[in-house]
Scaffold this motif. Structure first.
Motif, PDB file in Angstrom:
ATOM      1  N   SER A 178       0.828  -1.204   0.000  1.00  0.00           N
ATOM      2  CA  SER A 178       0.000   0.000   0.000  1.00  0.00           C
ATOM      3  C   SER A 178       0.862   1.254   0.000  1.00  0.00           C
ATOM      4  CB  SER A 178      -0.927   0.004   1.222  1.00  0.00           C
ATOM      5  OG  SER A 178      -1.848  -1.059   1.159  1.00  0.00           O
ATOM      6  N   THR A 179       1.933   1.234   0.804  1.00  0.00           N
ATOM      7  CA  THR A 179       2.848   2.379   0.839  1.00  0.00           C
ATOM      8  C   THR A 179       3.532   2.568  -0.508  1.00  0.00           C
ATOM      9  OG1 THR A 179       3.252   2.056   3.209  1.00  0.00           O
ATOM     10  CG2 THR A 179       4.885   3.344   1.974  1.00  0.00           C
ATOM     11  N   ARG A 180       3.945   1.446  -1.111  1.00  0.00           N
ATOM     12  CA  ARG A 180       4.620   1.533  -2.407  1.00  0.00           C
ATOM     13  C   ARG A 180       3.677   2.079  -3.485  1.00  0.00           C
ATOM     14  NH1 ARG A 180       6.261  -3.181  -2.492  1.00  0.00           N
ATOM     15  NH2 ARG A 180       4.720  -4.202  -3.788  1.00  0.00           N
ATOM     16  N   VAL A 181       2.415   1.596  -3.507  1.00  0.00           N
ATOM     17  CA  VAL A 181       1.440   2.079  -4.482  1.00  0.00           C
ATOM     18  C   VAL A 181       1.190   3.569  -4.283  1.00  0.00           C
ATOM     19  CG1 VAL A 181      -0.981   1.947  -5.209  1.00  0.00           C
ATOM     20  CG2 VAL A 181       0.327  -0.156  -4.835  1.00  0.00           C
ATOM     21  N   GLN A 184       4.452   5.473  -5.405  1.00  0.00           N
ATOM     22  CA  GLN A 184       4.737   5.404  -6.840  1.00  0.00           C
ATOM     23  C   GLN A 184       3.602   5.985  -7.680  1.00  0.00           C
ATOM     24  OE1 GLN A 184       5.522   1.229  -7.467  1.00  0.00           O
ATOM     25  NE2 GLN A 184       7.685   1.440  -6.978  1.00  0.00           N
ATOM     26  N   GLY A 185       2.384   5.936  -7.135  1.00  0.00           N
ATOM     27  CA  GLY A 185       1.242   6.466  -7.875  1.00  0.00           C
ATOM     28  C   GLY A 185       0.651   5.503  -8.879  1.00  0.00           C
ATOM     29  N   PHE A 186       0.971   4.210  -8.770  1.00  0.00           N
ATOM     30  CA  PHE A 186       0.356   3.227  -9.656  1.00  0.00           C
ATOM     31  C   PHE A 186       0.347   1.858  -8.985  1.00  0.00           C
ATOM     32  CE2 PHE A 186       4.864   2.948 -10.741  1.00  0.00           C
ATOM     33  CZ  PHE A 186       5.090   1.583 -10.900  1.00  0.00           C
ATOM     34  N   ALA A 187      -0.503   0.959  -9.502  1.00  0.00           N
ATOM     35  CA  ALA A 187      -0.602  -0.403  -9.000  1.00  0.00           C
ATOM     36  C   ALA A 187      -0.394  -1.380 -10.149  1.00  0.00           C
ATOM     37  CB  ALA A 187      -1.963  -0.647  -8.346  1.00  0.00           C
ATOM     38  N   MET A 188       0.095  -2.563  -9.826  1.00  0.00           N
ATOM     39  CA  MET A 188       0.315  -3.608 -10.823  1.00  0.00           C
ATOM     40  C   MET A 188      -0.442  -4.861 -10.429  1.00  0.00           C
ATOM     41  SD  MET A 188       4.397  -3.405 -11.764  1.00  0.00           S
ATOM     42  CE  MET A 188       4.185  -4.775 -12.920  1.00  0.00           C
ATOM     43  N   ILE A 198      -1.060  -2.314 -15.499  1.00  0.00           N
ATOM     44  CA  ILE A 198      -0.646  -1.160 -14.693  1.00  0.00           C
ATOM     45  C   ILE A 198      -1.858  -0.238 -14.602  1.00  0.00           C
ATOM     46  CG2 ILE A 198       1.096   0.631 -14.388  1.00  0.00           C
ATOM     47  CD1 ILE A 198       2.320  -2.088 -14.837  1.00  0.00           C
ATOM     48  N   ALA A 199      -2.138   0.299 -13.419  1.00  0.00           N
ATOM     49  CA  ALA A 199      -3.272   1.207 -13.232  1.00  0.00           C
ATOM     50  C   ALA A 199      -2.840   2.416 -12.432  1.00  0.00           C
ATOM     51  CB  ALA A 199      -4.427   0.497 -12.526  1.00  0.00           C
ATOM     52  N   ALA A 200      -3.382   3.572 -12.800  1.00  0.00           N
ATOM     53  CA  ALA A 200      -3.086   4.829 -12.095  1.00  0.00           C
ATOM     54  C   ALA A 200      -4.390   5.571 -11.845  1.00  0.00           C
ATOM     55  CB  ALA A 200      -2.127   5.691 -12.908  1.00  0.00           C
ATOM     56  N   PRO A 201      -4.479   6.316 -10.738  1.00  0.00           N
ATOM     57  CA  PRO A 201      -5.729   6.987 -10.390  1.00  0.00           C
ATOM     58  C   PRO A 201      -5.924   8.294 -11.147  1.00  0.00           C
ATOM     59  CG  PRO A 201      -4.090   7.415  -8.705  1.00  0.00           C
ATOM     60  CD  PRO A 201      -3.454   6.475  -9.686  1.00  0.00           C
ATOM     61  N   VAL A 202      -7.193   8.668 -11.275  1.00  0.00           N
ATOM     62  CA  VAL A 202      -7.589  10.009 -11.726  1.00  0.00           C
ATOM     63  C   VAL A 202      -8.234  10.666 -10.518  1.00  0.00           C
ATOM     64  CG1 VAL A 202      -8.975  11.362 -13.340  1.00  0.00           C
ATOM     65  CG2 VAL A 202      -8.007   9.153 -14.063  1.00  0.00           C
ATOM     66  N   VAL A 203      -7.663  11.788 -10.050  1.00  0.00           N
ATOM     67  CA  VAL A 203      -8.147  12.398  -8.816  1.00  0.00           C
ATOM     68  C   VAL A 203      -8.714  13.786  -9.097  1.00  0.00           C
ATOM     69  CG1 VAL A 203      -6.517  11.101  -7.403  1.00  0.00           C
ATOM     70  CG2 VAL A 203      -5.891  13.372  -8.248  1.00  0.00           C
ATOM     71  N   ARG A 232      -0.230   8.339 -15.605  1.00  0.00           N
ATOM     72  CA  ARG A 232      -0.344   9.463 -14.675  1.00  0.00           C
ATOM     73  C   ARG A 232      -0.523  10.774 -15.434  1.00  0.00           C
ATOM     74  NH1 ARG A 232       3.874   6.817 -11.747  1.00  0.00           N
ATOM     75  NH2 ARG A 232       5.380   8.280 -12.659  1.00  0.00           N
ATOM     76  N   ALA A 233       0.227  10.945 -16.516  1.00  0.00           N
ATOM     77  CA  ALA A 233       0.087  12.171 -17.307  1.00  0.00           C
ATOM     78  C   ALA A 233      -1.319  12.267 -17.900  1.00  0.00           C
ATOM     79  CB  ALA A 233       1.128  12.194 -18.420  1.00  0.00           C
ATOM     80  N   ALA A 234      -1.829  11.152 -18.406  1.00  0.00           N
ATOM     81  CA  ALA A 234      -3.185  11.153 -18.963  1.00  0.00           C
ATOM     82  C   ALA A 234      -4.221  11.417 -17.878  1.00  0.00           C
ATOM     83  CB  ALA A 234      -3.470   9.816 -19.646  1.00  0.00           C
ATOM     84  N   GLY A 235      -3.985  10.893 -16.674  1.00  0.00           N
ATOM     85  CA  GLY A 235      -4.915  11.122 -15.575  1.00  0.00           C
ATOM     86  C   GLY A 235      -4.999  12.584 -15.184  1.00  0.00           C
TER      87      GLY A 235
END
Length: 252
Positions: A178-181, A184-188, A198-203, A232-235
């Motif tokens: 959880s700390t690593r995600v 880093q801002g993404f999950a695998m 690979i997934a990244a959030p849109v906030v 992340r850039a797209a998010g």
């Protein structure tokens, strides 16, 4: 509350649980599989499915049942989902072009990810198609994100569809993961030895997760850090476009 009202609500919940049995990548499901996933007897599932078919929420295919056109039409009327899907499409297309892997948009339904769009087709695959392993890996990566961001999920409100059937088997991330995600801002996540996502959030403006972008494809052709940077850039650009289109979400 009358007994009739309780029965009506119970049958409604059971009907919704059948619709929620369809996971990303599921095209058709047999009646027996729907009954198993919804955790109900086959005769009960058969009666409910017949009503859902009559309402256009399900359709009969060659090998089972599939989601119906009426359900799709209803879904397109949800303002935020429609807006997000429309705004996300050019960003998904760019991610697909950069990675040559399937790109997905997911919305949170509690801790259950719901696919809301995608530009599918990786290297060597037919355009517009992806493997069940790709969609499942993408959904599992997003599910990890939702668990890490559970304290900062945008409330789905009264329109939320409650899940009454078996949930996707996603293990709870450890404290270290959880700390690593979060850092880093993404999950695998992976589905078998050959497929990774690979997934990244849109906030939003309050740093609450409103959606997630994901890429899935062949493990040997996926560069996690580079792919995460694209996501992340797209998010960031998608969140900016959403704020420009609808204004920031109200403070909770």
């Amino acid at each position: 509350m009358t007994g009739q009202t309780r029965t009506t609500r119970s049958m409604l919940s059971r009907g919704l649980s059948i619709l929620n049995c369809f996971r990303p990548g599921d095209f058709e499901l047999a009646l027996s599989e729907l009954a198993r996933r919804a955790d109900m007897p086959k005769p009960t599932a058969h009666r409910l499915i017949a009503e859902l078919v009559d309402a256009g929420m399900l359709e009969r295919g060659e090998r089972g049942l599939r989601l119906g056109l009426s359900l799709f039409t209803l879904g397109t009327r949800v303002p935020r989902q429609r807006m997000l899907s429309q705004l996300a499409h050019p960003h998904l297309k760019r991610i697909h072009d950069l990675t040559r892997q399937s790109a997905f948009l997911f919305l949170p339904n509690g801790l259950e990810p719901v696919m809301a769009g995608g530009v599918l087709g990786g290297r060597g695959a037919e355009p517009g198609a992806c493997s069940p392993a790709e969609s499942e890996a993408a959904a599992c990566a997003v599910a990890k994100l939702l668990r890490v961001h559970r304290a900062r999920l945008v409330p789905v409100g009264t329109g939320r569809v409650e899940w009454h059937g078996p949930r996707r088997a996603v293990r709870e991330p450890s404290a270290e993961e959880s700390t690593r995600v979060a850092d880093q801002g993404f999950a695998m996540a992976s589905c078998g030895p050959e497929t990774v996502a690979i997934a990244a959030p849109v906030v939003d403006a309050f740093d609450a997760l409103i959606a997630a972008l994901a890429v899935a494809g062949a493990a040997e052709l996926t560069h996690p850090v580079r792919t995460a940077a694209h996501l992340r850039a797209a998010g960031v650009m998608l969140a900016r476009a959403l704020r420009s289109a609808s204004g920031p979400l109200p403070a909770r």
